[in-house]
Scaffold this motif. Structure first.
Motif, PDB file in Angstrom:
ATOM      1  N   GLU A  49      21.943  37.177 -43.250  1.00  0.00           N
ATOM      2  CA  GLU A  49      20.506  37.424 -43.152  1.00  0.00           C
ATOM      3  C   GLU A  49      19.785  36.397 -42.284  1.00  0.00           C
ATOM      4  O   GLU A  49      18.902  36.761 -41.489  1.00  0.00           O
ATOM      5  CB  GLU A  49      19.886  37.478 -44.552  1.00  0.00           C
ATOM      6  CG  GLU A  49      18.434  37.923 -44.529  1.00  0.00           C
ATOM      7  CD  GLU A  49      17.907  38.281 -45.911  1.00  0.00           C
ATOM      8  OE1 GLU A  49      16.764  37.906 -46.218  1.00  0.00           O
ATOM      9  OE2 GLU A  49      18.655  38.936 -46.688  1.00  0.00           O
ATOM     10  N   ASP A  50      20.130  35.119 -42.416  1.00  0.00           N
ATOM     11  CA  ASP A  50      19.461  34.095 -41.604  1.00  0.00           C
ATOM     12  C   ASP A  50      19.700  34.327 -40.117  1.00  0.00           C
ATOM     13  O   ASP A  50      18.792  34.175 -39.299  1.00  0.00           O
ATOM     14  CB  ASP A  50      19.962  32.698 -41.989  1.00  0.00           C
ATOM     15  CG  ASP A  50      19.398  32.221 -43.309  1.00  0.00           C
ATOM     16  OD1 ASP A  50      18.455  32.873 -43.813  1.00  0.00           O
ATOM     17  OD2 ASP A  50      19.893  31.217 -43.853  1.00  0.00           O
ATOM     18  N   GLU A  51      20.925  34.700 -39.771  1.00  0.00           N
ATOM     19  CA  GLU A  51      21.250  34.948 -38.364  1.00  0.00           C
ATOM     20  C   GLU A  51      20.593  36.237 -37.872  1.00  0.00           C
ATOM     21  O   GLU A  51      20.078  36.304 -36.751  1.00  0.00           O
ATOM     22  CB  GLU A  51      22.771  35.031 -38.192  1.00  0.00           C
ATOM     23  CG  GLU A  51      23.212  35.048 -36.749  1.00  0.00           C
ATOM     24  CD  GLU A  51      24.730  34.995 -36.612  1.00  0.00           C
ATOM     25  OE1 GLU A  51      25.241  35.435 -35.561  1.00  0.00           O
ATOM     26  OE2 GLU A  51      25.398  34.502 -37.551  1.00  0.00           O
ATOM     27  N   ARG A  96      17.845  37.468 -39.031  1.00  0.00           N
ATOM     28  CA  ARG A  96      16.408  37.195 -38.899  1.00  0.00           C
ATOM     29  C   ARG A  96      16.114  36.500 -37.573  1.00  0.00           C
ATOM     30  O   ARG A  96      15.122  36.816 -36.912  1.00  0.00           O
ATOM     31  CB  ARG A  96      15.922  36.333 -40.063  1.00  0.00           C
ATOM     32  CG  ARG A  96      14.447  35.952 -39.929  1.00  0.00           C
ATOM     33  CD  ARG A  96      13.883  35.344 -41.207  1.00  0.00           C
ATOM     34  NE  ARG A  96      14.801  34.388 -41.772  1.00  0.00           N
ATOM     35  CZ  ARG A  96      15.054  34.280 -43.089  1.00  0.00           C
ATOM     36  NH1 ARG A  96      14.440  35.074 -43.939  1.00  0.00           N
ATOM     37  NH2 ARG A  96      15.915  33.384 -43.547  1.00  0.00           N
ATOM     38  N   LYS A  97      16.974  35.564 -37.170  1.00  0.00           N
ATOM     39  CA  LYS A  97      16.762  34.875 -35.903  1.00  0.00           C
ATOM     40  C   LYS A  97      16.800  35.854 -34.723  1.00  0.00           C
ATOM     41  O   LYS A  97      15.960  35.800 -33.814  1.00  0.00           O
ATOM     42  CB  LYS A  97      17.827  33.789 -35.702  1.00  0.00           C
ATOM     43  CG  LYS A  97      17.691  33.036 -34.385  1.00  0.00           C
ATOM     44  CD  LYS A  97      18.829  32.056 -34.166  1.00  0.00           C
ATOM     45  CE  LYS A  97      18.744  31.415 -32.788  1.00  0.00           C
ATOM     46  NZ  LYS A  97      19.883  30.514 -32.507  1.00  0.00           N
ATOM     47  N   GLN A 157      10.150  32.337 -41.578  1.00  0.00           N
ATOM     48  CA  GLN A 157      11.135  31.322 -41.950  1.00  0.00           C
ATOM     49  C   GLN A 157      11.958  30.892 -40.730  1.00  0.00           C
ATOM     50  O   GLN A 157      12.700  31.685 -40.160  1.00  0.00           O
ATOM     51  CB  GLN A 157      12.075  31.862 -43.033  1.00  0.00           C
ATOM     52  CG  GLN A 157      11.396  32.114 -44.373  1.00  0.00           C
ATOM     53  CD  GLN A 157      12.368  32.632 -45.408  1.00  0.00           C
ATOM     54  OE1 GLN A 157      13.461  32.080 -45.578  1.00  0.00           O
ATOM     55  NE2 GLN A 157      11.992  33.688 -46.112  1.00  0.00           N
TER      56      GLN A 157
END
Length: 442
Positions: free
Chosen positions: A113-115, A117-118, A275
């Protein structure tokens, strides 16, 4: 312009040395090239003019070059230069080494998810920039998003993009295009659509694919596929795990009603989106893209075909390359970018246009100097930088036998006075807004 000699692999193209083939399509090849002076690598898209005409994709190629000329963003593939010969067009593009986002997702099944989102943040940043420039991609999908060595994305393939002059009088786009799985329901409906909200829908599909590794809407039967797209709000799988905030973001984007769909501005205010968000810095102050005149016309008229003192003949390709809009209001942006060159279309003949421009500006208190079919309009004060001083060049280009483009270029002077002058001339001499848009629609 470049000669027809010395274009084989390993040979020179101006200051570039051509190398290995990176890809090949129906209308040409993409080769690696190196700047001999700096050693920097580039991708060179080599287009065969004859093949372009055979496939009837000249408008698509023209649109891509005209669009990329406007865009200088870290997350958009950069067009640095266009070199041309009588038979080929060479697009000198940014070389992106990491392949397509599609392959990156496929290799890993999905992105954490973090990747993801980026990727989404950079995508929204770039799409927002394009929309602010009046450019709507209309074919956003993971195959058209490249990834560089640092994992940053680069939007590519603007062949189906739309500019402000492609809107009809109702203010909407009407060309149905794009890839079926990524296209917005309002595009399918064929009743006109807003390019910005349609692009955003595609961004939502890309986000879904990145986080789940699957398509939100898919079916072998096109009718069933379109029914699913029109219904919206796709089911989100429980594996891989996705946060409630990410799910909500997907659902708010994949809202089949474009009027209630979340906007880019609202996305940028969303806590999940913010974020780790680092806005990109566009490179609009960099020098303009260099484009050979030969790239703008497949069949250039010979000197014997032109009448003495006739206006310069331009085609739609050159017109797109000249500006981001034929609507005068689109040029009143930052002075150093847009106000120095302003254009409008007119049905008056070149002779009448120059005479009427001279008459109008003289009555406004300007001095006029004629030279080589051009006008120089000036109003001087003791200090040329003081309010009231202005110097403007006026030139007429032929778009068709009954349609002409007036270009006004400010050398220096009072911006408010320049606006008044441009508004007066365009109002008195320009084609009416509805006719103007209809004339230039793709």
């Amino acid at each position: 312009m470049v000669s027809e000699e010395g274009k084989k692999e390993g040979m020179r193209l101006g200051k570039y040395e051509l190398g290995r083939t990176l890809g090949e399509g129906n209308f040409g090849k993409v080769k690696f090239a190196r700047d001999i002076e700096s050693g920097q690598g580039f991708a060179v898209k080599i287009l065969e003019k004859k093949r372009i005409l055979e496939l009837k994709i000249d408008d698509q190629i023209k649109r891509e070059i005209g669009t990329l000329k406007l865009l200088k963003h870290p997350n958009v593939v950069r067009l640095y230069e266009v070199i041309a010969s009588k038979t080929k067009i060479y697009m000198i593009l940014e070389y992106v080494t990491g392949g397509e986002l599609f392959d990156r997702i496929a290799q890993r099944r999905w992105l954490p998810e973090d990747e993801g989102r980026k990727v989404f943040q950079q995508l929204i940043d770039a799409v927002s920039y394009c929309h602010n420039k009046g450019v709507f991609h209309r074919d956003l999908k993971p195959e058209n998003v490249l990834v560089d060595a640092k994992g940053n994305i680069k939007i590519s393939d603007f062949g189906l993009s739309a500019l402000p002059q492609h809107f009809r009088v109702d203010g909407l786009l009407h060309t149905t295009c794009g890839s079926p799985n990524y296209v917005a329901p309002e595009v399918i409906a064929n009743r006109g659509y807003d390019g910005a909200t349609a692009d955003l829908w595609s961004c939502g599909v890309i986000l879904y694919v990145a986080l789940t590794g699957s398509l939100p809407f898919d079916d072998n039967n096109m009718v069933v596929l379109y029914q699913k797209i029109n219904k919206g709000r796709p089911r989100i799988p429980t594996s891989p795990p996705i946060s409630a905030d990410a799910r909500n973001m997907i659902w708010r984007i994949l809202d089949p009603n474009p009027k209630t769909r979340i906007t880019i501005a609202e996305i940028k205010e969303n806590e999940w989106f913010k974020q780790g968000y680092i806005p990109a810095n566009p490179d609009d102050d960099e020098e303009d893209t260099r484009i050979d005149d030969e790239a703008f016309s497949i069949q250039e008229p010979t000197e014997t075909d032109k009448e003495p003192n006739s206006p310069t003949l331009i085609n739609a390709f050159q017109l797109i390359g000249m500006s981001s809009s034929l609507d005068l209001s689109g040029f009143f942006e930052k002075e150093d970018v847009s106000e120095r060159k302003i254009r409008f279309t007119s049905n008056y003949s070149p002779k009448d246009l120059l005479e009427k421009i001279e008459d109008i500006v003289t009555r406004m208190g300007f001095r006029v100097l004629k030279r080589n079919g051009k006008l120089k309009v000036t109003q001087e004060r003791k200090d040329v930088k003081s309010p009231g001083s202005l110097s403007v060049a006026a030139e007429v280009f032929e778009l068709s036998p009954s349609l002409y483009v007036v270009e006004l270029r400010k050398s220096y002077g009072d911006s408010s006075l320049y606006r008044q002058l441009c508004t007066k001339l365009s109002n008195d001499l320009g084609v009416c807004q509805s006719q103007q848009l209809l004339t230039t629609e793709a």
